[in-house]
Design a protein around this motif. Sequence first.
Motif, PDB file in Angstrom:
ATOM      1  N   ILE A 188      37.807   2.909 -26.225  1.00 24.21           N
ATOM      2  CA  ILE A 188      38.240   1.586 -25.768  1.00 24.21           C
ATOM      3  C   ILE A 188      39.539   1.194 -26.456  1.00 24.21           C
ATOM      4  O   ILE A 188      39.671   1.304 -27.680  1.00 24.21           O
ATOM      5  CB  ILE A 188      37.164   0.527 -26.058  1.00 24.21           C
ATOM      6  CG1 ILE A 188      35.927   0.750 -25.189  1.00 24.21           C
ATOM      7  CG2 ILE A 188      37.698  -0.875 -25.836  1.00 24.21           C
ATOM      8  CD1 ILE A 188      34.807  -0.243 -25.438  1.00 24.21           C
ATOM      9  N   ALA A 193      40.935  -4.085 -22.714  1.00 28.60           N
ATOM     10  CA  ALA A 193      39.548  -3.891 -22.289  1.00 28.60           C
ATOM     11  C   ALA A 193      38.966  -5.132 -21.627  1.00 28.60           C
ATOM     12  O   ALA A 193      38.018  -5.035 -20.840  1.00 28.60           O
ATOM     13  CB  ALA A 193      38.687  -3.499 -23.491  1.00 28.60           C
ATOM     14  N   THR A 194      39.505  -6.299 -21.974  1.00 28.44           N
ATOM     15  CA  THR A 194      39.055  -7.560 -21.380  1.00 28.44           C
ATOM     16  C   THR A 194      40.283  -8.408 -21.095  1.00 28.44           C
ATOM     17  O   THR A 194      41.378  -8.148 -21.614  1.00 28.44           O
ATOM     18  CB  THR A 194      38.130  -8.335 -22.332  1.00 28.44           C
ATOM     19  OG1 THR A 194      38.837  -8.631 -23.546  1.00 28.44           O
ATOM     20  CG2 THR A 194      36.877  -7.537 -22.648  1.00 28.44           C
ATOM     21  N   LEU A 202      35.633  -8.980 -26.304  1.00 28.06           N
ATOM     22  CA  LEU A 202      34.897  -7.732 -26.088  1.00 28.06           C
ATOM     23  C   LEU A 202      33.459  -7.890 -26.565  1.00 28.06           C
ATOM     24  O   LEU A 202      32.515  -7.421 -25.904  1.00 28.06           O
ATOM     25  CB  LEU A 202      35.591  -6.586 -26.826  1.00 28.06           C
ATOM     26  CG  LEU A 202      35.040  -5.177 -26.588  1.00 28.06           C
ATOM     27  CD1 LEU A 202      35.053  -4.814 -25.111  1.00 28.06           C
ATOM     28  CD2 LEU A 202      35.834  -4.150 -27.392  1.00 28.06           C
ATOM     29  N   ARG A 205      31.580  -9.813 -24.010  1.00 34.23           N
ATOM     30  CA  ARG A 205      31.237  -9.005 -22.846  1.00 34.23           C
ATOM     31  C   ARG A 205      29.956  -8.203 -23.100  1.00 34.23           C
ATOM     32  O   ARG A 205      29.058  -8.142 -22.243  1.00 34.23           O
ATOM     33  CB  ARG A 205      32.403  -8.066 -22.512  1.00 34.23           C
ATOM     34  CG  ARG A 205      32.189  -7.193 -21.293  1.00 34.23           C
ATOM     35  CD  ARG A 205      32.029  -8.012 -20.006  1.00 34.23           C
ATOM     36  NE  ARG A 205      33.121  -8.932 -19.815  1.00 34.23           N
ATOM     37  CZ  ARG A 205      34.317  -8.599 -19.329  1.00 34.23           C
ATOM     38  NH1 ARG A 205      34.556  -7.348 -18.978  1.00 34.23           N
ATOM     39  NH2 ARG A 205      35.246  -9.515 -19.172  1.00 34.23           N
ATOM     40  N   PHE A 206      29.859  -7.590 -24.268  1.00 34.09           N
ATOM     41  CA  PHE A 206      28.644  -6.840 -24.588  1.00 34.09           C
ATOM     42  C   PHE A 206      27.446  -7.776 -24.748  1.00 34.09           C
ATOM     43  O   PHE A 206      26.312  -7.393 -24.433  1.00 34.09           O
ATOM     44  CB  PHE A 206      28.849  -5.999 -25.846  1.00 34.09           C
ATOM     45  CG  PHE A 206      29.549  -4.693 -25.594  1.00 34.09           C
ATOM     46  CD1 PHE A 206      28.881  -3.637 -24.990  1.00 34.09           C
ATOM     47  CD2 PHE A 206      30.874  -4.514 -25.938  1.00 34.09           C
ATOM     48  CE1 PHE A 206      29.519  -2.430 -24.740  1.00 34.09           C
ATOM     49  CE2 PHE A 206      31.527  -3.316 -25.690  1.00 34.09           C
ATOM     50  CZ  PHE A 206      30.849  -2.269 -25.094  1.00 34.09           C
ATOM     51  N   ASP A 223      30.231  -4.057 -15.822  1.00 32.66           N
ATOM     52  CA  ASP A 223      29.256  -3.964 -16.911  1.00 32.66           C
ATOM     53  C   ASP A 223      28.671  -2.557 -17.002  1.00 32.66           C
ATOM     54  O   ASP A 223      28.402  -2.058 -18.101  1.00 32.66           O
ATOM     55  CB  ASP A 223      28.127  -4.974 -16.691  1.00 32.66           C
ATOM     56  CG  ASP A 223      28.575  -6.407 -16.912  1.00 32.66           C
ATOM     57  OD1 ASP A 223      29.649  -6.608 -17.520  1.00 32.66           O
ATOM     58  OD2 ASP A 223      27.850  -7.332 -16.472  1.00 32.66           O
ATOM     59  N   ASN A 225      30.195   0.141 -16.495  1.00 35.71           N
ATOM     60  CA  ASN A 225      31.172   1.005 -17.165  1.00 35.71           C
ATOM     61  C   ASN A 225      31.146   0.864 -18.683  1.00 35.71           C
ATOM     62  O   ASN A 225      31.716   1.690 -19.390  1.00 35.71           O
ATOM     63  CB  ASN A 225      32.579   0.698 -16.655  1.00 35.71           C
ATOM     64  CG  ASN A 225      32.872   1.386 -15.334  1.00 35.71           C
ATOM     65  OD1 ASN A 225      32.180   2.321 -14.946  1.00 35.71           O
ATOM     66  ND2 ASN A 225      33.899   0.920 -14.639  1.00 35.71           N
ATOM     67  N   LEU A 226      30.500  -0.181 -19.187  1.00 37.86           N
ATOM     68  CA  LEU A 226      30.363  -0.367 -20.629  1.00 37.86           C
ATOM     69  C   LEU A 226      28.960  -0.019 -21.112  1.00 37.86           C
ATOM     70  O   LEU A 226      28.653  -0.201 -22.296  1.00 37.86           O
ATOM     71  CB  LEU A 226      30.686  -1.818 -21.008  1.00 37.86           C
ATOM     72  CG  LEU A 226      32.152  -2.246 -20.876  1.00 37.86           C
ATOM     73  CD1 LEU A 226      32.285  -3.755 -21.008  1.00 37.86           C
ATOM     74  CD2 LEU A 226      33.021  -1.545 -21.918  1.00 37.86           C
ATOM     75  N   SER A 227      28.127   0.486 -20.213  1.00 33.57           N
ATOM     76  CA  SER A 227      26.716   0.737 -20.532  1.00 33.57           C
ATOM     77  C   SER A 227      26.414   2.234 -20.527  1.00 33.57           C
ATOM     78  O   SER A 227      27.171   3.035 -19.990  1.00 33.57           O
ATOM     79  CB  SER A 227      25.820   0.022 -19.513  1.00 33.57           C
ATOM     80  OG  SER A 227      26.102  -1.361 -19.465  1.00 33.57           O
ATOM     81  N   ILE A 232      30.660   3.736 -29.280  1.00 27.00           N
ATOM     82  CA  ILE A 232      31.941   3.216 -28.828  1.00 27.00           C
ATOM     83  C   ILE A 232      33.001   3.650 -29.832  1.00 27.00           C
ATOM     84  O   ILE A 232      32.797   3.523 -31.042  1.00 27.00           O
ATOM     85  CB  ILE A 232      31.923   1.671 -28.756  1.00 27.00           C
ATOM     86  CG1 ILE A 232      30.868   1.185 -27.770  1.00 27.00           C
ATOM     87  CG2 ILE A 232      33.298   1.127 -28.399  1.00 27.00           C
ATOM     88  CD1 ILE A 232      31.085   1.596 -26.351  1.00 27.00           C
ATOM     89  N   LEU A 544      37.703   4.067 -21.001  1.00 27.48           N
ATOM     90  CA  LEU A 544      37.384   2.921 -20.162  1.00 27.48           C
ATOM     91  C   LEU A 544      38.301   2.830 -18.947  1.00 27.48           C
ATOM     92  O   LEU A 544      37.845   2.560 -17.832  1.00 27.48           O
ATOM     93  CB  LEU A 544      37.451   1.632 -20.984  1.00 27.48           C
ATOM     94  CG  LEU A 544      37.002   0.361 -20.261  1.00 27.48           C
ATOM     95  CD1 LEU A 544      35.583   0.503 -19.722  1.00 27.48           C
ATOM     96  CD2 LEU A 544      37.099  -0.843 -21.184  1.00 27.48           C
TER      97      LEU A 544
END
Length: 786
Positions: A188, A193-194, A202, A205-206, A223, A225-227, A232, A544
């Motif tokens: 990331i 990223a955001t 960030l 978001r999590f 979401d 794509n971050l899971s 990380i 990402l």
Amino acid sequence: MKISADTERTRRELEQLISLLNGRISLKNAGKLARKLGAHTDGRSVDFLIWHPKFLQASGCRIELFVPDGDLLYDKPEQHANMRYHSFPMILHHEFAFLSLDGVPAGDSGSFGAFYQFQLLYDDGSAEVIRDPMAWSLPYGIHAPAEVYDVKQILANRNDLPYYQKLDQLLQEKPQRRIPAALNLLEIHTSTATDDGTFQSLSNRFSQITDSLKTGRQLTAADQNLSGFDAIQLMPVDPVAENPEKHRFWKIIGRTEVQGSDITVTLRKPDIINWGYDTTLFGCSAINPSLLATGRPHELLGLIETLHNFPGQPIKVVLDLVYGHAENQAVQLLPDEFFAGPGVYGQSIRFRHPMVRAMILEMQRRKINWGFDGVRVDASQDFKYYDPKEDQTLYDDEFLKEMSAVEQEVGGVRYRPWMIFEDGRPWPRDDWELAATCQTVIRQQKHAWQWAPMIFAYNTPYVYTYWLSKWWRLKEHLQHGNQWITGYANHDTIRRGTQTDPATLRVNFLLGNSLKTVLDNAYNHPSTTLLMNAFLPGTPMDFLQGIGSSPWTFMRNTDTDFAIKVVAEEAQFTRWQISETEYRNSRFFRRLKSMGFRTLKGLQYFSEALQNFVKITNYQPVLISQLLNQMHPPFEVANWDVERLNLFADYWMEDMHEYCNVDLHAEYLDVKKTEFNLKSRLFRLSNPWLNSTFGENDFLSYREPVDGAIIFYGYRKDPASGRELILIANMEGQTRQIHPLTLGLPVGEPGQWKVALATPSVNVSEIEQPVRLSISQAVLYQNGIS
């Protein structure tokens, strides 16, 4: 509270310093000395210790303090802050200056502390400002005073202590108490990223994903794509070089040296654009202030806590460290003793100097003590030193071992982080791509991971025959890739892709009908995702921007001398990553449009001309501007000079930084792809045995004759559970119908095999059935489902 010198504490601490130093700095005492450097508070007193060889020539040293009068509004683009000025003489001993002060306010999660810097005084009446390279907090950048920050109190109140209690139990049986490697990894870049581009956003978001998982709410494509990640990896978060003309975040109005007087300081919120690799080493214990919404370093802690408390399975956090070189600006900030001379990326570091060596290791210890689980060492082949006896430059592998040996203590738990080395030696030798084994550090440090050959920068999966040209590297992967970071998209690979001139390549347009779709599909390629996540050894890493099909390019607005050249190198980005529709979008490229670049074709025409003139003039900006003004047909923007070219470079970087923000492209995500990618990652997490190298009967091959399509097929078996996998994938080429039972695979009883994963639009349920696979389509069969 009145600020005053603590004479008794100063005396005691000075006696300890003298005893520890014992007349000289050595490899034996440098580490303990480095622990004391910087500003340390116990809640009452603050101890200031700084090392600088110039103290031997100085007649004295004073510490200057700037105490804010009230709260600072960090999110305000610019403000005038009232501060109280204080100055005290420091005690000099050998190459050190020390002082203990009472009453100095320390920053915390809700407020700013006092700012400080030092003045070297000389016999001729001159003075020189030096600043603290070991500071905990640099809210206004590397060219401003540091902040006294109570990091000890912040870390003592962290809310992920249960994570460390479980970690302590896990490490009981590990002699080195080293954190195990992750099963997969997401890279990331925080500032893209955001939408907000900060640790705080960030972390939020999590937290939103956490809430969705707890309440059963469906995850959005963004979401997803971050899971599904075990870890990380944050690209570097250290303070970076600044443009001295644009990045003046701290400016005193009306200088005064009257004790206790009020002064006004103009403060600007840092807005530096950078990948993070242009560090100066100065202040690497601190955090890049441009990544902080509030200017409070605890935002980084908040992100780590959120990830460690992630529901179902905690997420490890890996930090990318850049200690192998320093940007040239470092010579203005650090003692000369830090540098061994000019290098490829600026200044080479003098790793053999005891104090330099110890300070770098201490910076690492302090940064990782925020709670990081792993360390990625950038370009570890750059850690070198000159040996006069051998009359040659040698790799400092001992220093890499010392980095691995640094012990952390977080939440009362001692541990050593998972260590990852990006080591491409013998880079930059011409044949490095052929000669690099990506095994050197692993052979020396049995616990270490290295970047795999196919994740390095110069891989091009968007050209024809790529997968066959890399077959020899894939075979290495099968044999000893269990300690490799694998994958196919990262910050370097995509950038190198956008730098190539498509006119010079055999672009694989089977991947898409435009350069943009070709690149997007090359780095978000379902059959490759299945190969990496569900079949090959090692720890697969995603990027990402890659899985988000978001644009990505090199970006930094810190250049002074080479800004025009750096932008010129990115000219082909306009062809690879920008469509006519996106250029017309009013939210993108606002600055370049305001300059007069009304159309994408106009920007492409100018950018490529600039790139060519940079090359043929060997980068002479005045001559370049003259040549640009003689071009016919003329550009959409005329009357070029060096100043205007630098303005173009600024606007380019700012627009591209905005354009590459993942959030701004979330609405265009392919939901089927994000769902499939998540399923493939979850499959990896539930099958950790895949990280091991191939067993005796495991194999990967490709169908011959190729006949217009590169069809991979292979077999793996878990020796513990007996679970078997068969992969069939169209990596590139024409659509083909495949009959799995004709490939010589050890199927045994066909009825026992079921489809475990299939890429989008692949319809098959039984291994006896023929399966039609187009480019980037694949299927994974499984036998032994529990």
